[in-house]
Design an enzyme around this catalytic site. Structure first.
Site, PDB file in Angstrom:
ATOM      1  N   ASN A   1      -3.224   6.284  -0.150  1.00 56.49           N
ATOM      2  CA  ASN A   1      -2.690   6.486   1.195  1.00 56.49           C
ATOM      3  C   ASN A   1      -1.989   7.821   1.379  1.00 56.49           C
ATOM      4  O   ASN A   1      -1.841   8.287   2.506  1.00 56.49           O
ATOM      5  CB  ASN A   1      -1.804   5.305   1.581  1.00 56.49           C
ATOM      6  CG  ASN A   1      -2.667   4.110   1.922  1.00 56.49           C
ATOM      7  OD1 ASN A   1      -3.689   4.261   2.604  1.00 56.49           O
ATOM      8  ND2 ASN A   1      -2.318   2.936   1.431  1.00 56.49           N
TER       9      ASN A   1
ATOM     10  N   SER B   1       0.820  -1.214   0.000  1.00 56.74           N
ATOM     11  CA  SER B   1       0.000   0.000   0.000  1.00 56.74           C
ATOM     12  C   SER B   1       0.849   1.258   0.000  1.00 56.74           C
ATOM     13  O   SER B   1       0.298   2.357   0.040  1.00 56.74           O
ATOM     14  CB  SER B   1      -0.954   0.006   1.189  1.00 56.74           C
ATOM     15  OG  SER B   1      -0.529  -0.826   2.209  1.00 56.74           O
TER      16      SER B   1
HETATM   17  N1  CAA Z   1     -15.798  -9.227   3.339  1.00 56.20           N
HETATM   18  C1  CAA Z   1     -16.726  -9.498   2.433  1.00 56.20           C
HETATM   19  N2  CAA Z   1     -17.885  -8.808   2.331  1.00 56.20           N
HETATM   20  C2  CAA Z   1     -18.078  -7.824   3.219  1.00 56.20           C
HETATM   21  C3  CAA Z   1     -17.142  -7.487   4.220  1.00 56.20           C
HETATM   22  C4  CAA Z   1     -15.951  -8.241   4.243  1.00 56.20           C
HETATM   23  N3  CAA Z   1     -14.979  -7.982   5.126  1.00 56.20           N
HETATM   24  N4  CAA Z   1     -17.630  -6.465   4.943  1.00 56.20           N
HETATM   25  C5  CAA Z   1     -18.818  -6.167   4.430  1.00 56.20           C
HETATM   26  N5  CAA Z   1     -19.089  -6.979   3.391  1.00 56.20           N
HETATM   27  C6  CAA Z   1     -20.293  -6.987   2.555  1.00 56.20           C
HETATM   28  C7  CAA Z   1     -21.467  -7.493   3.358  1.00 56.20           C
HETATM   29  O1  CAA Z   1     -21.579  -8.883   3.282  1.00 56.20           O
HETATM   30  C8  CAA Z   1     -22.621  -6.794   2.647  1.00 56.20           C
HETATM   31  O2  CAA Z   1     -22.921  -7.505   1.465  1.00 56.20           O
HETATM   32  P1  CAA Z   1     -24.427  -7.922   1.138  1.00 56.20           P
HETATM   33  O3  CAA Z   1     -25.082  -6.635   0.720  1.00 56.20           O
HETATM   34  O4  CAA Z   1     -24.284  -8.927   0.037  1.00 56.20           O
HETATM   35  O5  CAA Z   1     -24.997  -8.477   2.387  1.00 56.20           O
HETATM   36  C9  CAA Z   1     -22.027  -5.443   2.201  1.00 56.20           C
HETATM   37  O6  CAA Z   1     -20.595  -5.636   2.203  1.00 56.20           O
HETATM   38  C10 CAA Z   1     -22.362  -4.321   3.144  1.00 56.20           C
HETATM   39  O7  CAA Z   1     -21.931  -4.688   4.430  1.00 56.20           O
HETATM   40  P2  CAA Z   1     -22.700  -4.325   5.785  1.00 56.20           P
HETATM   41  O8  CAA Z   1     -24.137  -4.016   5.488  1.00 56.20           O
HETATM   42  O9  CAA Z   1     -22.406  -5.348   6.806  1.00 56.20           O
HETATM   43  O10 CAA Z   1     -21.945  -3.087   6.330  1.00 56.20           O
HETATM   44  P3  CAA Z   1     -21.890  -1.612   5.874  1.00 56.20           P
HETATM   45  O11 CAA Z   1     -22.945  -1.212   4.935  1.00 56.20           O
HETATM   46  O12 CAA Z   1     -21.729  -0.900   7.155  1.00 56.20           O
HETATM   47  O13 CAA Z   1     -20.496  -1.563   5.061  1.00 56.20           O
HETATM   48  C11 CAA Z   1     -18.176  -1.395   4.862  1.00 56.20           C
HETATM   49  C12 CAA Z   1     -19.320  -2.059   5.606  1.00 56.20           C
HETATM   50  C13 CAA Z   1     -18.252  -1.764   3.378  1.00 56.20           C
HETATM   51  C14 CAA Z   1     -16.883  -1.939   5.442  1.00 56.20           C
HETATM   52  C15 CAA Z   1     -18.300   0.168   5.034  1.00 56.20           C
HETATM   53  O14 CAA Z   1     -18.311   0.484   6.393  1.00 56.20           O
HETATM   54  C16 CAA Z   1     -17.167   0.933   4.381  1.00 56.20           C
HETATM   55  O15 CAA Z   1     -17.180   1.177   3.192  1.00 56.20           O
HETATM   56  N6  CAA Z   1     -16.162   1.368   5.193  1.00 56.20           N
HETATM   57  C17 CAA Z   1     -15.006   2.108   4.705  1.00 56.20           C
HETATM   58  C18 CAA Z   1     -13.967   1.143   4.259  1.00 56.20           C
HETATM   59  C19 CAA Z   1     -12.793   1.821   3.615  1.00 56.20           C
HETATM   60  O16 CAA Z   1     -12.639   3.016   3.589  1.00 56.20           O
HETATM   61  N7  CAA Z   1     -11.883   0.990   3.100  1.00 56.20           N
HETATM   62  C20 CAA Z   1     -10.651   1.441   2.528  1.00 56.20           C
HETATM   63  C21 CAA Z   1      -9.589   1.323   3.556  1.00 56.20           C
HETATM   64  S1  CAA Z   1      -8.056   1.873   2.943  1.00 56.20           S
HETATM   65  C22 CAA Z   1      -7.386   0.527   2.240  1.00 56.20           C
HETATM   66  O17 CAA Z   1      -7.867  -0.553   2.281  1.00 56.20           O
HETATM   67  C23 CAA Z   1      -6.118   0.757   1.551  1.00 56.20           C
HETATM   68  C24 CAA Z   1      -4.917   0.712   2.353  1.00 56.20           C
HETATM   69  O18 CAA Z   1      -3.870   0.559   1.760  1.00 56.20           O
HETATM   70  C25 CAA Z   1      -4.872   0.936   3.803  1.00 56.20           C
END
Ligand code: CAA
Length: 297
Positions: free
Chosen positions: A205, A134
């Site tokens: 990042n 990353s």
């Molecule tokens: N694995 C697989 N599927 C997942 C999952 C996981 N870990 N977490 C959530 N899902 C799926 C759920 O199963 C659900 O799917 P369905 O509609 O089929 O049921 C869908 O995603 C929505 O999940 P939830 O309803 O449980 O939860 P939510 O609506 O609160 O969303 C989230 C959860 C997608 C994590 C949301 O909170 C989000 O977008 N958060 C921000 C995440 C973010 O910013 N990520 C980037 C981080 S930076 C990075 O990764 C790069 C780096 O280098 C650091």
């Protein structure tokens, strides 16, 4: 559009099996997309057997959930699970046609792994190695392999099965074919591709970590509580998660490693907040260890 699809198909048709090195949350998610979206076999490898077992359990549980929600038939779940193969040893990379590395954000650790991987791949010089780093330099990582022209950055986002973009990073020696094949792989995994320069933290990042760091500094200065900072950003700025909740979700050790790489840009604005350094020192790494900015039960 049709000719683009044909090109993606052509670039990836020789790739039947993909190795994923590292079964943490990123590696597990990447494996899920390879089996679910790209419909390829995936060899999962981790030097820590427990981590590998946890990844397999997670993928099994996810497939069962699809069946219980009537999204998949038993047969579809079985087909998905059959594509996931636990690699007994790293040597099994020699049975694959494309490698994605998703281990800890540490240059030395990654280069050590590449050295061994390349030994096992010595008869397959055509195999591309893509790294999910990353923040680290793709050009420098490529130089630790025997195939810098067939190496590039393929940076996924967490949770991988949900996030729809990949940052594709070209190293100084990556060929156009390497970049196009990797972009095609990302596409059959259900991702769109954004091309970015090889610079610390790439785009994501470079922007995200200063935001998380500033939130940690705000806690340190007593500006507001952890929960209130997250609440403000969720409800007031429509972020899906607050910055501190997100830091715990990514892993504070990963955040710290990325922030230190950003420090290579030599600007004081990238100085790391003391609370992040402290939490990592205490092994409070976020959700995965049960404690970070928040406690998880
Ligand atoms: N694995 C697989 N599927 C997942 C999952 C996981 N870990 N977490 C959530 N899902 C799926 C759920 O199963 C659900 O799917 P369905 O509609 O089929 O049921 C869908 O995603 C929505 O999940 P939830 O309803 O449980 O939860 P939510 O609506 O609160 O969303 C989230 C959860 C997608 C994590 C949301 O909170 C989000 O977008 N958060 C921000 C995440 C973010 O910013 N990520 C980037 C981080 S930076 C990075 O990764 C790069 C780096 O280098 C650091």
């Amino acid at each position: 559009f049709e000719s683009h699809q044909k090109e993606v198909f052509r670039m990836t048709q020789g790739i039947r099996s993909v190795a994923v090195l590292g079964c943490g949350q990123m590696g597990t998610g990447i494996a899920q997309c390879i089996a679910r979206d790209a419909r390829r076999n995936v060899f999962l490898h981790d030097s820590d057997q427990k981590q590998l077992v946890r990844a397999l359990q997670k993928l099994n549980a996810w497939a069962e959930l699809q069946v219980s929600r009537n999204k998949w038939t038993e047969e579809e779940a079985g087909t998905f699970l059959k594509r996931i193969i636990a690699a007994g040893s790293l040597k099994d990379v020699d049975q694959t046609d494309f490698v994605i590395e998703a281990t800890v954000e540490d240059f030395q650790e990654k280069s050590k792994l590449f050295k061994t991987t390349c030994e096992f791949l010595k008869d397959k010089p055509e195999v591309i190695i893509a790294t999910n780093t990353s923040s680290l330099s793709i050009t420098r990582l490529a130089e630790t392999t025997d195939r810098p022209s067939r190496f590039c950055g393929m940076h996924f986002f967490n949770p991988v099965p949900v996030m729809k973009v990949v940052e594709l990073v070209r190293g100084a020696q990556s060929t156009q074919e390497t970049v196009e094949t990797t972009a095609s792989m990302a596409q059959i995994m259900g991702k769109s591709v954004a091309f970015v320069q090889d610079s610390p933290g790439f785009v994501s990042n470079r922007l995200l970590m200063p935001y998380i760091n500033e939130a940690a500094l705000a806690v340190h200065e007593g500006l507001a509580s952890v929960a209130d900072i997250d609440h403000i950003m969720r409800e007031g700025c429509r972020m899906p998660m607050g910055p501190l909740e997100l830091a715990d979700f990514i892993g504070l050790d990963t955040c710290l490693a990325i922030m230190r790489t950003l420090g290579e840009l030599g600007e004081t604005k990238f100085a790391v907040a003391p609370s992040i350094v402290e939490l990592v020192k205490e092994r409070k790494l976020g959700k995965k260890t049960g404690q970070g900015f928040y406690a998880y039960t």
